[in-house]
Design an enzyme around this catalytic site. Structure first.
Site, PDB file in Angstrom:
ATOM      1  N   LYS A  10       0.745  -1.172   0.096  1.00  0.00           N
ATOM      2  CA  LYS A  10      -0.112  -0.064   0.002  1.00  0.00           C
ATOM      3  C   LYS A  10       0.900   1.115  -0.063  1.00  0.00           C
ATOM      4  CE  LYS A  10      -3.833  -2.188   2.636  1.00  0.00           C
ATOM      5  NZ  LYS A  10      -4.978  -1.991   1.865  1.00  0.00           N
ATOM      6  N   ARG A  62     -10.095 -12.006   2.148  1.00  0.00           N
ATOM      7  CA  ARG A  62     -10.795 -12.877   1.185  1.00  0.00           C
ATOM      8  C   ARG A  62      -9.939 -14.153   1.600  1.00  0.00           C
ATOM      9  NH1 ARG A  62     -11.322  -9.681  -4.108  1.00  0.00           N
ATOM     10  NH2 ARG A  62     -11.010  -7.949  -2.558  1.00  0.00           N
TER      11      ARG A  62
HETATM   12  N1  BES Z   1      -7.921  -4.048   4.277  1.00  0.00           N
HETATM   13  C1  BES Z   1      -8.108  -3.664   3.157  1.00  0.00           C
HETATM   14  C2  BES Z   1      -9.606  -2.854   2.880  1.00  0.00           C
HETATM   15  C3  BES Z   1      -9.886  -1.496   3.750  1.00  0.00           C
HETATM   16  C4  BES Z   1      -9.400  -0.520   3.146  1.00  0.00           C
HETATM   17  C5  BES Z   1     -10.218  -1.584   4.972  1.00  0.00           C
HETATM   18  C6  BES Z   1      -9.652   0.975   3.941  1.00  0.00           C
HETATM   19  C7  BES Z   1     -10.383  -0.365   5.659  1.00  0.00           C
HETATM   20  C8  BES Z   1     -10.042   1.037   4.982  1.00  0.00           C
HETATM   21  C9  BES Z   1      -8.359  -4.730   2.005  1.00  0.00           C
HETATM   22  O1  BES Z   1      -7.488  -5.938   2.537  1.00  0.00           O
HETATM   23  C10 BES Z   1      -7.670  -4.279   0.890  1.00  0.00           C
HETATM   24  O2  BES Z   1      -6.650  -3.910   0.708  1.00  0.00           O
HETATM   25  N2  BES Z   1      -8.743  -4.334  -0.221  1.00  0.00           N
HETATM   26  C11 BES Z   1      -8.241  -3.735  -1.383  1.00  0.00           C
HETATM   27  C12 BES Z   1      -8.749  -4.839  -2.316  1.00  0.00           C
HETATM   28  C13 BES Z   1      -8.052  -4.616  -3.507  1.00  0.00           C
HETATM   29  C14 BES Z   1      -6.823  -4.764  -3.792  1.00  0.00           C
HETATM   30  C15 BES Z   1      -8.778  -5.654  -4.629  1.00  0.00           C
HETATM   31  C16 BES Z   1      -8.948  -2.446  -1.481  1.00  0.00           C
HETATM   32  O3  BES Z   1     -10.033  -2.219  -1.044  1.00  0.00           O
HETATM   33  O4  BES Z   1      -8.175  -1.563  -2.418  1.00  0.00           O
HETATM   34 MN    MN Z   2      -5.474  -5.638   1.919  1.00  0.00          MN
END
Ligand code: BES
Ligand code: MN
Ligand code: ZN
Length: 495
Positions: free
Chosen positions: A272, A346
């Site tokens: 990230k 997931r």
């Molecule tokens: N933990 C994150 C989702 C999240 C984002 C929770 C902001 C709380 C606040 C999750 O694991 C994630 O990174 N999801 C990605 C999915 C994508 C890579 C398909 C997302 O939401 O960008």
């Molecule tokens: Mn994630």
């Protein structure tokens, strides 16, 4: 903070500290407000008439050192418009009153509720307790004037002992909410999978049964999907299995809750950006809510058999980390191409859900997860996303959420979007692209629940609230899900 229920004395409402009274929308005084107004020579009604205070929800007014009363201050809270007084209004009243005076210097808050039913008085106490939450264990230099001064909340009502009895189970629910808020607030250097598991194990004193599976146990079970996520972390992944056997028959078919417990989500190799990455300490909010729920159910001795499963991992990028393009095999035999290591929740839930279904054969499973940023884009922060293969379960969850002020909004699970998660080389891939990102995440989970009634709550939108919009949920970890699921159990699964 201590909570007491005392007999309301309408001639002498309180002798010390702060006193809270409620005024209805339109400026109409409640019974207690009339009593106080009389004692202080009409100053309360003059104050209400003098400014813009209308009794709308969220408004408050302070009268300091009023002549005619021993109390140091009177806090007038607006009730908002509602056809009649209710538990919900009482809860908001208790919470708003506490928030208004918590750092005022008063050490006692007396919430005046003559005429209220015992259940309503109990809800006022519940609101005040929820509003009193603070996570301050790491502060060593806070200025004294910023520290809360209120040590005792006194609920003055007509039947204090009945109110105290009605408050018992609510106090257990608040314990559960606080347990969740503490877990979610902890930084990831303190709360990693094994530490989370230890804190859950300690709940055995409440009568819960807790088993902890480590990486070896999970490898034996074939949980390649969950284990892949944790393989780039020096912290060992854990699976916590919590059981509450409160039904008359301890062997009766249970209901089950499953939580995403990513103690820190760096994104892994699909790392990230730096901005806001610190928020990913609360990527275990789903597991936190399930743990808090189990604590609440045990605390109030719920008459139901309930299983809670937590998938606890840390998603980090080291030399052993999983790579984009890797293929992993889940416990149910399905293979998954990992396109993006940041779509890790997931992968954790896939194995946790299958394990739960396979071992416990529950009546239904509900999973909670801070799963997608996309759910925040879809719904904002006032709703969690609900995805389900079952209309009855969905209806019960929607009703429970409305009843507890933890709203859900049902989202679709269209089979046509399955093609977004088809892989060229495996059974599934773990991302479906940007369109409908929360939906394709839910469709992915559905591959691991078999025919069992199931609901997925995407709580990325609600697990953390800042700024707070509701006094029962101070800034930070909300504990969202504990009240909602406790209500679901109470209303639908206890005899
Ligand atoms: N933990 C994150 C989702 C999240 C984002 C929770 C902001 C709380 C606040 C999750 O694991 C994630 O990174 N999801 C990605 C999915 C994508 C890579 C398909 C997302 O939401 O960008
Ligand atoms: Mn994630
Ligand atoms: Zn995540």
């Amino acid at each position: 903070m201590k909570i007491e229920f005392v007999k309301a004395d309408r001639a002498k409402p309180a002798s010390t500290g702060a006193v809270a009274v409620l005024v209805l929308e339109g400026g109409q005084l409640t019974l207690a407000a009339q009593d106080v107004d009389k004692l202080i020579g009409g100053a309360l009604s003059r104050a209400v008439g003098a400014g813009r205070f209308t009794g709308a929800k969220g408004q408050s007014l302070e009268l300091i050192a009023p002549a005619g009363m021993e109390a140091a201050r009177i806090t007038v809270i607006g009730a908002g418009s509602a056809p009649e007084f209710s538990g919900d209004i009482a809860e908001s009243f208790g919470a708003a009153a506490f928030a208004a005076v918590k750092t005022s210097g008063a050490d006692t808050l007396t919430v005046l509720l003559p005429g209220a039913k015992p259940e309503e008085a109990a809800r006022a106490a519940f609101g005040a307790r929820l509003a009193s939450y603070r996570f301050d264990k790491y502060r060593t230099t806070e200025k004294p004037e910023k520290k809360p001064s209120v040590k005792t909340v006194r609920i003055a009502c007509d039947a204090p002992s009945a109110a105290q009895t009605a408050y018992g189970p609510l106090d257990a629910v608040a314990d559960g909410v606080f347990f969740t808020r503490d877990l979610v607030s902890e930084p990831a250097n303190v709360l990693y999978p094994e530490e989370f598991a230890r804190r859950v194990k300690a709940l055995e004193t409440l009568g819960l049964e807790v088993e902890i599976l480590g990486e070896k146990d999970m490898a034996k079970l074939g949980m390649g999907s969950l284990l892949g996520v944790g393989q780039g972390s020096v912290r060992e992944s854990q699976l916590a299995v919590i059981q509450w056997k409160g039904a008359a028959d301890p062997k009766a078919q249970p209901i089950a809750f499953v939580g995403k417990g990513v103690c820190f989500d760096s994104g892994g190799i699909s790392i990230k950006g730096a901005d806001g990455m610190e928020d990913m300490k609360w990527d275990m909010g789903g597991a936190g809510a399930v743990a808090g729920l189990m604590c609440a159910l045990a605390g109030r001795k719920a008459k139901a058999n309930v299983v809670g499963i937590l998938g606890l991992v840390e998603n980090m990028p080291d030399g052993a980390a999983q790579r984009p393009g890797d293929v992993v095999k889940s416990m149910n035999g399905k293979t998954i191409e990992v396109i993006n290591t940041d779509a890790e929740g997931r992968l954790v839930l896939a194995d946790a859900l299958h394990y739960c279904n396979d071992r416990f054969k529950p009546k239904f499973m509900v999973d909670l997860a801070t799963l997608t940023g996309a759910i925040i884009i879809s719904l904002g922060h006032d709703f969690g996303g609900l995805f389900s293969n079952n209309d009855e379960l969905s209806g019960n969850l929607l009703a429970a959420g409305l009843g507890e002020g933890e709203a859900l909004w049902r989202m679709p699970l269209p089979a046509a979007y399955e093609k977004q998660i088809e892989s060229a080389i495996a059974d599934l891939k773990n991302t479906g692209g940007r369109p409908g990102g929360s939906i394709t995440a839910a469709l992915f989970l559905q591959h691991f629940v078999g025919e069992t009634p199931w609901a997925h709550l995407d709580i990325a939108s609600t697990a953390w609230r800042k700024p707070s919009t509701n006094a029962t949920v101070p800034d930070g970890a909300s504990g969202y899900g504990v009240r909602l699921l406790n209500r679901l159990v109470a209303d639908c699964y206890e005899g």
